[in-house]
Design an enzyme around this catalytic site. Structure first.
Site, mmCIF file in Angstrom:
data_model
loop_
_atom_site.group_PDB
_atom_site.id
_atom_site.type_symbol
_atom_site.label_atom_id
_atom_site.label_comp_id
_atom_site.label_asym_id
_atom_site.label_seq_id
_atom_site.Cartn_x
_atom_site.Cartn_y
_atom_site.Cartn_z
ATOM 1 N N HIS A 115 17.847 -74.915 -1.794
ATOM 2 C CA HIS A 115 18.909 -74.812 -0.804
ATOM 3 C C HIS A 115 20.183 -74.341 -1.483
ATOM 4 O O HIS A 115 20.566 -74.863 -2.533
ATOM 5 C CB HIS A 115 19.160 -76.171 -0.139
ATOM 6 C CG HIS A 115 20.389 -76.207 0.717
ATOM 7 N ND1 HIS A 115 21.481 -77.001 0.427
ATOM 8 C CD2 HIS A 115 20.706 -75.526 1.852
ATOM 9 C CE1 HIS A 115 22.417 -76.815 1.348
ATOM 10 N NE2 HIS A 115 21.969 -75.931 2.218
ATOM 11 N N SER A 116 20.825 -73.318 -0.922
ATOM 12 C CA SER A 116 22.141 -72.859 -1.387
ATOM 13 C C SER A 116 22.095 -72.545 -2.888
ATOM 14 O O SER A 116 21.318 -71.706 -3.317
ATOM 15 C CB SER A 116 23.177 -73.930 -1.056
ATOM 16 O OG SER A 116 24.492 -73.441 -1.170
ATOM 17 N N PHE A 117 22.906 -73.219 -3.696
ATOM 18 C CA PHE A 117 22.915 -72.975 -5.135
ATOM 19 C C PHE A 117 21.522 -73.154 -5.746
ATOM 20 O O PHE A 117 21.118 -72.399 -6.637
ATOM 21 C CB PHE A 117 23.910 -73.921 -5.821
ATOM 22 C CG PHE A 117 23.897 -73.841 -7.316
ATOM 23 C CD1 PHE A 117 24.480 -72.765 -7.968
ATOM 24 C CD2 PHE A 117 23.317 -74.841 -8.075
ATOM 25 C CE1 PHE A 117 24.473 -72.694 -9.364
ATOM 26 C CE2 PHE A 117 23.305 -74.772 -9.458
ATOM 27 C CZ PHE A 117 23.888 -73.693 -10.103
#
Length: 322
Positions: A115-117
């Site tokens: 997720h994301s980073f």
């Protein structure tokens, strides 16, 4: 590379949680939690910036339980050890953490969900170690971070990262103790998430001190810009040509499009990255837009679960690419 494994059983009826893990590393340990069937195909789950492994606590129980899911806390996050004094948190270091974890788990091939980073770490790992990654699942994320002005800004980014590290070291002070409610409200505001999700992350991300709590994360982990590896469009295309994994991108319509939130309306880099992935990987790449915000995997995990389940259970077909 030697990384040892310590397993502490913590069975939780109804939640599919099998155990908590501690993986020994040179600076301490990497903490992780697992779900599913230990002998099943492995899936390593990587959380977003300043989050922790609890980011996946609502999604993974909705996925096929004949897989083995391991969600790790990055160094300086959650229940994992902080890096040794003097060492910065760079993107490449988190990629190395993934390599250490899979070494400890004795996995030669596995899938990654980020997720994301965590997605950018998963993406960089998949480009660097393509033979190890079966499937790559990106939740409101992209495999690498493209900056159209990367060559112009590169020196500035690196300088800022060094200055930030020295500044934090120069002004060491005890961590702030605040009420849990105040911490929850801060999480809701800064992360644009609901209260229940904020509390879930803070369960693993704080330590109780007296009548309040302190954040577990390392104060050196501050701005994502200080840790990301920004790359040019040319290097991005070169990197994704290394991918052997099938790729699923689940993009939230109200999610983030840029690391720098002030640039979030500028979607050209995102469209470029997705277009090139589809052009290079062809049917190996799936892109789905879903209504929801950046934390849809926590707030509305049922919207993602069907897509992820079908993707994990699909047969891997790697077409020949020029």
């Amino acid at each position: 590379m030697k990384t040892s494994l310590c397993l502490a059983l913590l069975r939780t009826p109804g939640h599919g949680l099998l155990s908590e893990l501690k993986l020994a590393v040179p600076w301490g340990h990497i903490a992780a939690k697992t779900w599913g069937f230990p002998q099943g195909p492995p899936v390593l789950c990587l959380h977003g910036w300043l989050d922790n492994a609890n980011s996946f606590s609502r999604l993974i129980p909705l996925l096929p339980q004949d897989f083995h899911y391991v969600a790790m806390d990055f160094g300086g996050h959650g229940l994992s050890s902080h890096y040794s004094p003097g060492f910065p948190y760079y993107h490449h270091n988190f990629v190395c953490e993934v390599r250490r974890v899979v070494e400890a788990m004795k996995w030669s091939r596995f899938s990654l969900m980020g997720h994301s980073f965590g997605g950018t770490v998963a993406g960089m790992f998949s480009c660097m170690f393509p033979e190890m990654v079966d499937k790559l699942i990106l939740l409101d994320s992209v495999p690498l971070i493209v900056d159209s002005n990367e060559m112009e800004n590169l020196v500035t980014y690196k300088r800022r990262a060094i200055e930030h590290l020295l500044q934090v070291e120069a002004f060491q002070k005890p961590p702030s103790v605040v009420s849990l409610e105040e911490m929850v409200q801060g999480f809701k505001k800064n992360r644009q998430m609901n209260e229940d999700c904020a509390k879930l992350l803070l369960e693993r991300g704080t330590t109780k001190v007296g009548t309040g709590v302190t954040l577990n994360r390392d104060r050196r982990v501050h701005s994502a810009e200080n840790s990301f590896d920004f790359i040019s469009k040319e290097l991005y295309v070169h990197s994704i040509r290394k991918l052997q994994a099938q790729v699923l991108i689940l993009k939230s319509t109200e999610g983030f499009s840029d690391v720098r939130r002030e640039n979030d309306t500028k979607k050209e880099p995102l469209y470029f990255m997705v277009h090139m992935l589809k052009s290079v990987l062809k049917e190996q790449c799936q892109y789905v837009e879903l209504p929801g915000n950046h934390y849809i995997h926590m707030e509305e995990p049922h919207r993602l679960a069907g897509h992820i389940s079908s993707f994990l259970q699909s047969k891997h077909k790697t077409p020949a690419r020029l």
